[in-house]
Design a protein around this motif. Structure first.
Motif, mmCIF file in Angstrom:
data_model
loop_
_atom_site.group_PDB
_atom_site.id
_atom_site.type_symbol
_atom_site.label_atom_id
_atom_site.label_comp_id
_atom_site.label_asym_id
_atom_site.label_seq_id
_atom_site.Cartn_x
_atom_site.Cartn_y
_atom_site.Cartn_z
ATOM 1 N N SER A 40 0.643 -1.317 0.343
ATOM 2 C CA SER A 40 -0.390 -0.253 -0.066
ATOM 3 C C SER A 40 0.859 1.238 -0.060
ATOM 4 C CB SER A 40 -1.202 -0.021 0.896
ATOM 5 O OG SER A 40 -0.628 0.816 2.148
ATOM 6 N N GLU A 41 2.274 1.064 1.271
ATOM 7 C CA GLU A 41 3.208 2.219 0.674
ATOM 8 C C GLU A 41 3.531 2.365 -0.735
ATOM 9 O OE1 GLU A 41 4.032 5.489 2.397
ATOM 10 O OE2 GLU A 41 3.335 3.229 3.646
ATOM 11 N N LYS A 44 1.126 4.485 -3.160
ATOM 12 C CA LYS A 44 0.640 5.621 -2.535
ATOM 13 C C LYS A 44 1.490 6.140 -3.497
ATOM 14 C CE LYS A 44 -1.279 5.891 1.527
ATOM 15 N NZ LYS A 44 -1.401 6.410 3.290
ATOM 16 N N LYS A 48 1.417 8.868 -6.094
ATOM 17 C CA LYS A 48 2.240 10.944 -5.852
ATOM 18 C C LYS A 48 2.937 10.950 -7.175
ATOM 19 C CE LYS A 48 4.959 13.223 -2.984
ATOM 20 N NZ LYS A 48 5.894 12.534 -1.847
#
Ligand code: ADP
Length: 418
Positions: A40-41, A44, A48
């Motif tokens: 999930s990091e 993300k 971005k």
């Protein structure tokens, strides 16, 4: 091994197996959670990055669009410039020429990126040579070139590299048509010299006779009278000259072109002029006749200039007439155009002089002390006033028979056709 021992051993094994499975399960759960967090990091960060990338792309697109716009603006400015601009690369090849330059130098698009200039005219050859000289000597150059009846000023300017000091990318030539400026300069010089000349003769006479009057007792009564007459006459001549020069200067400054000028009573102005010139005409035995039928109000004009224009024409008609001659003023209007004719039965004007008589200080009789004593400004005032009123003046004349000056003035803010 007793049965109880076997059961205990099996139980222990099962217990350890369960413990092991539990430990394994816990490890797996932990790893799973760790990976899930990690993914999930990563997602993300990915998101971005994608947003950043999209923003950058947009910025780039905007920059490209604004570059395109700037290019278009530059192009428009370049094309609209009245001065010619040409740019040569360091190898002498032409890389840029705006519309004015192409017209001035008689070049077309086939010349771009070629160093060979042999098939183009002398003017292009000169511009290219001047630019080469400027490039080789690393100094700006300026020359003038006469092409037919036009005069051009060519300035060759170096184009420095923005990023590397001391490096020159090429040369830009600015080609300016200075014909009008040079003509005005020559006219101004000629005007100043003419004015000085006009002042010199009367002033020399005045100072000479004033000097003579200093010796009052040594000169006869007749000589004194003559001296005073000359001083008076020459002072009048100077006064007239100054007043005519002032009128010319006011006309040059475009005075009398204001909006909503008052109406001029044409008939009344002509009557007044004829009345003021009656004495002069009588002295020369010249008859003044008028045939004027013009409604009022129809003409908006600066009355002083309009008066001066007709006065000069009628006065000339008397001055350059024969004894018992005739000067006739005729005027009519059709609502759109006012037509005025001043004709005389005088000495007339030879054809070769007819175009030039409207020039400043032009006299047919060059003798400054001629009996008419004119300074050659009268008709130039007439033509300036006519021009200011967006009209037209024509002269028809036959030597020995007389002259006819025809003026047409547009009415109601209109213009003359044809
Ligand atoms: P000037 O003040 O010397 O009369 P103008 O500018 O009025 O100057 O006239 C220029 C020249 O044109 C005069 O020197 C004169 O020779 C000639 N000229 C002007 N009007 C007439 C005319 N009606 N008939 C003959 N010659 C004229």
């Amino acid at each position: 091994m007793s049965k109880i021992d076997r059961i205990m051993t099996i139980g222990l094994v099962i217990f350890w197996l369960v413990v092991l499975v539990l430990i394994l399960f816990c490890v797996l759960i932990r790893e799973y959670l760790y990976f899930k967090n990690y993914i999930s990091e990563l997602e993300k960060r990915n998101q971005k990055l994608e947003t950043e990338l999209a923003a950058r792309e947009k910025r780039l697109r905007d920059m490209r669009a604004s570059d395109d716009d700037r290019f278009n603006y530059f192009n428009a400015v370049f094309a609209a410039m009245k001065d010619g601009i040409v740019v040569f690369k360091d190898d002498g090849a032409l890389v840029l020429a705006n519309r004015a330059a192409r017209a001035f130098l008689h070049i077309d698009k086939h010349i771009f990126f070629k160093s060979d200039k042999s098939s183009y005219g002398a003017f292009y050859g000169l511009v290219s040579d001047v630019c080469r000289e400027a490039f080789e000597s690393a100094t700006e150059r300026r020359v003038e070139f006469q092409e037919g009846d036009r005069i051009f000023e060519v300035s060759a300017l170096l184009i420095p590299d923005r990023y590397q000091k001391g490096i020159c990318l090429g040369v830009m030539a600015v080609v300016i048509d200075v014909t009008e400026a040079r003509r005005l300069e020559a006219r101004r010089k000629e005007f100043v010299s003419n004015v000085s000349h006009e002042f010199r003769t009367p002033m020399t006479l005045i100072s000479g006779y004033a000097e003579m009057l200093r010796m009052w007792d040594e000169v006869t009564k007749e000589e004194r009278t003559k001296a005073l007459d000359v001083i008076e006459q020459e002072t009048k001549r100077l006064k007239k000259l100054v007043s005519e020069l002032l009128t010319l200067s006011r006309l040059d400054r475009q005075e009398g072109q204001e909006r909503n000028l008052p109406f001029v009573d044409v008939e009344a102005v002509i009557e007044q002029i004829l009345w003021s010139l009656e004495d002069m005409a009588n002295k020369r035995r010249v008859e003044l006749v008028s045939d004027v039928e013009v409604d009022y109000p129809i003409l908006r004009a600066n009355e002083q200039f309009f008066y001066q224009m007709l006065l000069n024409l009628i006065e000339n008609g008397i001055k350059y007439n024969r004894e018992q001659g005739l000067v006739k003023v005729w005027a009519r209007s059709d609502g759109n155009v006012l037509r005025i004719t001043v004709s005389d039965s005088g000495m007339g004007i030879e054809e070769k002089h007819q175009e030039r008589i409207f020039d400043r200080f032009y006299r047919i009789d060059e003798d400054r002390n001629s009996r008419h004593g004119g300074n050659g400004i009268g008709l130039s005032i007439v033509s300036s006033v006519v021009e200011q009123m967006r009209g037209r003046i024509q002269v028809e004349s036959r030597p020995g028979e007389g002259s006819e000056f025809k003026i047409e003035l547009p009415l109601n803010g209109g213009t003359l056709g044809g």
